[in-house]
Design a protein around this motif. Sequence first.
Motif, PDB file in Angstrom:
ATOM      1  N   GLU A 180      59.598   7.905  67.183  1.00 51.13           N
ATOM      2  CA  GLU A 180      60.704   7.519  66.319  1.00 51.13           C
ATOM      3  C   GLU A 180      60.261   6.370  65.418  1.00 51.13           C
ATOM      4  O   GLU A 180      59.739   5.356  65.905  1.00 51.13           O
ATOM      5  CB  GLU A 180      61.900   7.084  67.156  1.00 51.13           C
ATOM      6  CG  GLU A 180      63.124   6.735  66.325  1.00 51.13           C
ATOM      7  CD  GLU A 180      64.301   6.312  67.186  1.00 51.13           C
ATOM      8  OE1 GLU A 180      65.442   6.398  66.699  1.00 51.13           O
ATOM      9  OE2 GLU A 180      64.088   5.883  68.346  1.00 51.13           O
ATOM     10  N   THR A 185      61.361   2.113  65.978  1.00 50.70           N
ATOM     11  CA  THR A 185      61.511   1.747  67.390  1.00 50.70           C
ATOM     12  C   THR A 185      60.274   2.044  68.212  1.00 50.70           C
ATOM     13  O   THR A 185      60.039   1.404  69.239  1.00 50.70           O
ATOM     14  CB  THR A 185      62.687   2.483  68.042  1.00 50.70           C
ATOM     15  OG1 THR A 185      62.367   3.870  68.212  1.00 50.70           O
ATOM     16  CG2 THR A 185      63.955   2.349  67.206  1.00 50.70           C
ATOM     17  N   ARG A 212      59.909   4.605  70.031  1.00 55.40           N
ATOM     18  CA  ARG A 212      60.243   5.448  71.175  1.00 55.40           C
ATOM     19  C   ARG A 212      59.632   6.837  71.000  1.00 55.40           C
ATOM     20  O   ARG A 212      59.530   7.348  69.884  1.00 55.40           O
ATOM     21  CB  ARG A 212      61.760   5.585  71.326  1.00 55.40           C
ATOM     22  CG  ARG A 212      62.437   4.348  71.844  1.00 55.40           C
ATOM     23  CD  ARG A 212      63.896   4.590  72.145  1.00 55.40           C
ATOM     24  NE  ARG A 212      64.660   4.930  70.950  1.00 55.40           N
ATOM     25  CZ  ARG A 212      65.980   5.089  70.928  1.00 55.40           C
ATOM     26  NH1 ARG A 212      66.675   4.965  72.050  1.00 55.40           N
ATOM     27  NH2 ARG A 212      66.600   5.384  69.808  1.00 55.40           N
ATOM     28  N   PHE A 262      60.064  10.707  71.663  1.00 49.30           N
ATOM     29  CA  PHE A 262      60.999  11.777  71.989  1.00 49.30           C
ATOM     30  C   PHE A 262      60.202  13.023  72.349  1.00 49.30           C
ATOM     31  O   PHE A 262      59.219  13.361  71.673  1.00 49.30           O
ATOM     32  CB  PHE A 262      61.941  12.045  70.822  1.00 49.30           C
ATOM     33  CG  PHE A 262      63.075  11.052  70.744  1.00 49.30           C
ATOM     34  CD1 PHE A 262      64.353  11.398  71.146  1.00 49.30           C
ATOM     35  CD2 PHE A 262      62.845   9.761  70.293  1.00 49.30           C
ATOM     36  CE1 PHE A 262      65.387  10.490  71.093  1.00 49.30           C
ATOM     37  CE2 PHE A 262      63.874   8.831  70.238  1.00 49.30           C
ATOM     38  CZ  PHE A 262      65.157   9.195  70.641  1.00 49.30           C
ATOM     39  N   TYR A 309      63.589  10.825  76.017  1.00 47.10           N
ATOM     40  CA  TYR A 309      62.827   9.809  75.307  1.00 47.10           C
ATOM     41  C   TYR A 309      62.331   8.738  76.258  1.00 47.10           C
ATOM     42  O   TYR A 309      62.864   8.535  77.353  1.00 47.10           O
ATOM     43  CB  TYR A 309      63.625   9.191  74.150  1.00 47.10           C
ATOM     44  CG  TYR A 309      64.908   8.493  74.510  1.00 47.10           C
ATOM     45  CD1 TYR A 309      64.924   7.158  74.917  1.00 47.10           C
ATOM     46  CD2 TYR A 309      66.130   9.156  74.390  1.00 47.10           C
ATOM     47  CE1 TYR A 309      66.106   6.513  75.221  1.00 47.10           C
ATOM     48  CE2 TYR A 309      67.317   8.513  74.689  1.00 47.10           C
ATOM     49  CZ  TYR A 309      67.302   7.190  75.104  1.00 47.10           C
ATOM     50  OH  TYR A 309      68.475   6.552  75.403  1.00 47.10           O
ATOM     51  N   PHE A 328      61.113  13.838  62.952  1.00 47.51           N
ATOM     52  CA  PHE A 328      62.019  12.918  62.273  1.00 47.51           C
ATOM     53  C   PHE A 328      61.895  13.144  60.777  1.00 47.51           C
ATOM     54  O   PHE A 328      60.790  13.234  60.237  1.00 47.51           O
ATOM     55  CB  PHE A 328      61.672  11.475  62.634  1.00 47.51           C
ATOM     56  CG  PHE A 328      61.928  11.141  64.082  1.00 47.51           C
ATOM     57  CD1 PHE A 328      63.185  10.737  64.490  1.00 47.51           C
ATOM     58  CD2 PHE A 328      60.931  11.281  65.024  1.00 47.51           C
ATOM     59  CE1 PHE A 328      63.446  10.450  65.819  1.00 47.51           C
ATOM     60  CE2 PHE A 328      61.177  10.991  66.359  1.00 47.51           C
ATOM     61  CZ  PHE A 328      62.452  10.576  66.759  1.00 47.51           C
ATOM     62  N   TYR A 348      64.407   9.411  57.544  1.00 48.17           N
ATOM     63  CA  TYR A 348      65.097   9.114  58.798  1.00 48.17           C
ATOM     64  C   TYR A 348      65.666   7.698  58.835  1.00 48.17           C
ATOM     65  O   TYR A 348      66.768   7.480  59.363  1.00 48.17           O
ATOM     66  CB  TYR A 348      64.142   9.312  59.975  1.00 48.17           C
ATOM     67  CG  TYR A 348      64.750   8.961  61.308  1.00 48.17           C
ATOM     68  CD1 TYR A 348      65.685   9.800  61.908  1.00 48.17           C
ATOM     69  CD2 TYR A 348      64.411   7.774  61.965  1.00 48.17           C
ATOM     70  CE1 TYR A 348      66.267   9.476  63.135  1.00 48.17           C
ATOM     71  CE2 TYR A 348      64.983   7.445  63.182  1.00 48.17           C
ATOM     72  CZ  TYR A 348      65.908   8.289  63.761  1.00 48.17           C
ATOM     73  OH  TYR A 348      66.485   7.961  64.967  1.00 48.17           O
ATOM     74  N   ILE A 381      67.123  14.376  62.132  1.00 50.46           N
ATOM     75  CA  ILE A 381      66.013  14.949  62.883  1.00 50.46           C
ATOM     76  C   ILE A 381      66.051  16.466  62.732  1.00 50.46           C
ATOM     77  O   ILE A 381      67.091  17.057  62.420  1.00 50.46           O
ATOM     78  CB  ILE A 381      66.045  14.561  64.369  1.00 50.46           C
ATOM     79  CG1 ILE A 381      67.275  15.174  65.067  1.00 50.46           C
ATOM     80  CG2 ILE A 381      66.016  13.052  64.539  1.00 50.46           C
ATOM     81  CD1 ILE A 381      67.214  15.099  66.570  1.00 50.46           C
ATOM     82  N   CYS A 407      72.111   7.027  68.808  1.00 46.54           N
ATOM     83  CA  CYS A 407      71.695   6.399  70.065  1.00 46.54           C
ATOM     84  C   CYS A 407      72.448   5.086  70.266  1.00 46.54           C
ATOM     85  O   CYS A 407      71.866   4.065  70.641  1.00 46.54           O
ATOM     86  CB  CYS A 407      70.201   6.169  70.075  1.00 46.54           C
ATOM     87  SG  CYS A 407      69.206   7.670  70.129  1.00 46.54           S
ATOM     88  N   CYS A 418      71.501   9.252  74.123  1.00 44.78           N
ATOM     89  CA  CYS A 418      71.646   9.609  72.719  1.00 44.78           C
ATOM     90  C   CYS A 418      72.339  10.963  72.615  1.00 44.78           C
ATOM     91  O   CYS A 418      72.406  11.718  73.581  1.00 44.78           O
ATOM     92  CB  CYS A 418      70.284   9.713  72.030  1.00 44.78           C
ATOM     93  SG  CYS A 418      69.306   8.207  71.991  1.00 44.78           S
TER      94      CYS A 418
END
Length: 401
Positions: free
Chosen positions: A71, A74, A76, A78, A88, A119, A123, A129, A153, A159
């Motif tokens: 992402e 962030t 993160r 996924f 995630y 993404f 985004y 997404i 989220c 999320c």
Amino acid sequence: MRNLFLGTAIFSASLALASCTGSQSGDTANATSAAVSDSMMAGEAVALQGNSPFAASSHATLDRPWALAFEPETGRIFITEKGGNLRYYQPADGTTGAVSGGLPEVVDEKQGGLGDMAFGPDYAESGTIYLTWAQDAGNNMTVAALGRGKLDCAAPSNCRITGFSEIWRQSRPAESKGHYSHKIAFSPDGQYLFLSSGDRQEQDPAQNLSNNLGTIVRLNLDGTAAAGNPFADRGSPTDQIWSYGHRNILGIAFAPDGHLWEIEHGPAGGDELNKVTRGANYGWPLRSNGNNYDGSNIADHSADDGFARPAIGWTPVIAPADMIFYTGNMFSDWRGHLLIANLRTTSISRITVNSAANSADEAARYEFPNRLRDIAQAPDGAIWVIEDGVGGRLLRLSPAS
């Protein structure tokens, strides 16, 4: 917090390792078993084979993971799971979560299920997404589909996707539950979406421009056919097609020089890496450097056959799952190299490519304990991979000391 995604109900002394790929091509591996431990914690070291350039650590176990994406902002990760879940993981602190609503209903059978995730280029502003999946088309038939929605989220460990809708699908259904392909790549300018559409194990449609099977399509971000496609004057779905004559494309990516490349499974032999050219025909099923599974011959690619030729091919096959062009600093000598996650050879292949000459060479191959399903580059330049099947691990790769 524990980083395990698999529910306790599926843990046992050993679990069958499901796969989506025929014993000769890598399309369907023989069933094997892998012990799955519910005590694995984030950062556990993983032993690699040979003189590996990687130090590997495991950060999660998953239920048949299929694709991973970072992402923006962030960091993160996924991860889609074939059965229809989207999970995630936050590398910064080891927290995990799930996308609990708004996902499409998938057909989880053979190679079908929840597929790729990406993404959107916008985004940061839109939260959009994109997901691909195997969709029920009735009468025991399926199509590959593409949809988009907004990722929300707001909850700290949960999320959901809002406003999700289908924006594209294969133009004809198939009884086969294989060769969906459905891998996503955005053009470097963020204006177009390129999507691989497999031949669905039917072969002949890949040479028939009246459908979009066995093709790479070029779309606007809303899923409509993009202006300037090579067959734009022929109406839908032919106006979507960018290239054709493909089999099962499981990797598609833009090189740093802006050229699009794809990697696809051959039959019994003949996996191939291709530079993707507007309007080009890559020959399947009329040309392949492999043979049919029954042993019957397929004419090899040749310089005078009128088809686009692969930059490099593999017999025996590697069964490629996905690929990235590396651009980070952690493995600085590899910048611009192609890294391919392989199923059959349980390895990462490192490839040097020359877009101008349409050539490529396998510089090295690095062995792993299990089949690899996807590969991604983290913002810090680390490489992350997911293993194939039930209990597939999420692994972080950094330089070996």
